[in-house]
Design a protein around this motif. Sequence first.
Motif, PDB file in Angstrom:
ATOM      1  N   TYR A  19      20.238  49.876 -27.121  1.00 19.63           N
ATOM      2  CA  TYR A  19      20.084  48.659 -26.336  1.00 19.63           C
ATOM      3  C   TYR A  19      19.762  47.455 -27.212  1.00 19.63           C
ATOM      4  O   TYR A  19      20.268  46.360 -26.986  1.00 19.63           O
ATOM      5  N   MET A  26      26.679  43.639 -19.918  1.00 17.92           N
ATOM      6  CA  MET A  26      25.483  44.243 -19.334  1.00 17.92           C
ATOM      7  C   MET A  26      24.949  43.391 -18.187  1.00 17.92           C
ATOM      8  O   MET A  26      24.508  43.925 -17.163  1.00 17.92           O
ATOM      9  N   PHE A  56      24.462  44.716 -14.388  1.00 17.02           N
ATOM     10  CA  PHE A  56      23.168  44.597 -13.732  1.00 17.02           C
ATOM     11  C   PHE A  56      23.293  43.800 -12.441  1.00 17.02           C
ATOM     12  O   PHE A  56      22.714  44.164 -11.413  1.00 17.02           O
ATOM     13  N   LYS A 110      19.898  55.200 -19.251  1.00 21.11           N
ATOM     14  CA  LYS A 110      20.313  54.598 -20.515  1.00 21.11           C
ATOM     15  C   LYS A 110      21.616  53.850 -20.311  1.00 21.11           C
ATOM     16  O   LYS A 110      22.341  54.067 -19.337  1.00 21.11           O
ATOM     17  N   TRP A 111      21.918  52.969 -21.237  1.00 17.61           N
ATOM     18  CA  TRP A 111      23.157  52.207 -21.209  1.00 17.61           C
ATOM     19  C   TRP A 111      24.233  52.963 -21.979  1.00 17.61           C
ATOM     20  O   TRP A 111      23.974  53.496 -23.056  1.00 17.61           O
ATOM     21  N   TRP A 160      25.003  51.454 -16.722  1.00 16.77           N
ATOM     22  CA  TRP A 160      23.662  52.014 -16.755  1.00 16.77           C
ATOM     23  C   TRP A 160      23.721  53.305 -15.972  1.00 16.77           C
ATOM     24  O   TRP A 160      24.133  53.331 -14.817  1.00 16.77           O
TER      25      TRP A 160
END
Length: 153
Positions: free
Chosen positions: A32, A45, A49, A73-74, A93
């Motif tokens: 990240y 990201m 999100f 986790k990404w 994610w």
Amino acid sequence: MITRACDGIVKTLTKMNLSASHTLISSIPRNYYNTLADPNWRATMADEFQALVNNGTWRLVPRSPGANVMTGKWIYKHKFHSDDTLPRHKARWVARGYSQQYDINCNDTFNSVVKPSTIRVVLSITASSACPIRQLDMKNAFLHGHLEEIIYC
């Protein structure tokens, strides 16, 4: 037993060096913190999100005592066209579901996917009817499902 190696017969191996190089793209980040430095990954990201927030995927609640909290986790990936051009970066994610315990906080595992036989049937019907075929990519398709259970992440 007499083998080729015993007789000194060695067959040479010809290996092909096949590699693809993408020189103008950013590398896939390992974690990240490396991602935050690249504006392409950071924007991707933020989009992911925002999609999670817009679909009401989660609510921020206090942790209940004794709750099994799944970490997440990404995951990062490049999406390429067939001509090797890079249309977009993809960041997801994901929850680490392996921390769940059967019969404590999950009873069933299910992944909704299309069976290959279903795809073949649909393609054969469209080909025999001379119908046009189009492909689409639905972003965040998995967010449209509903869970009955409460899962803490």
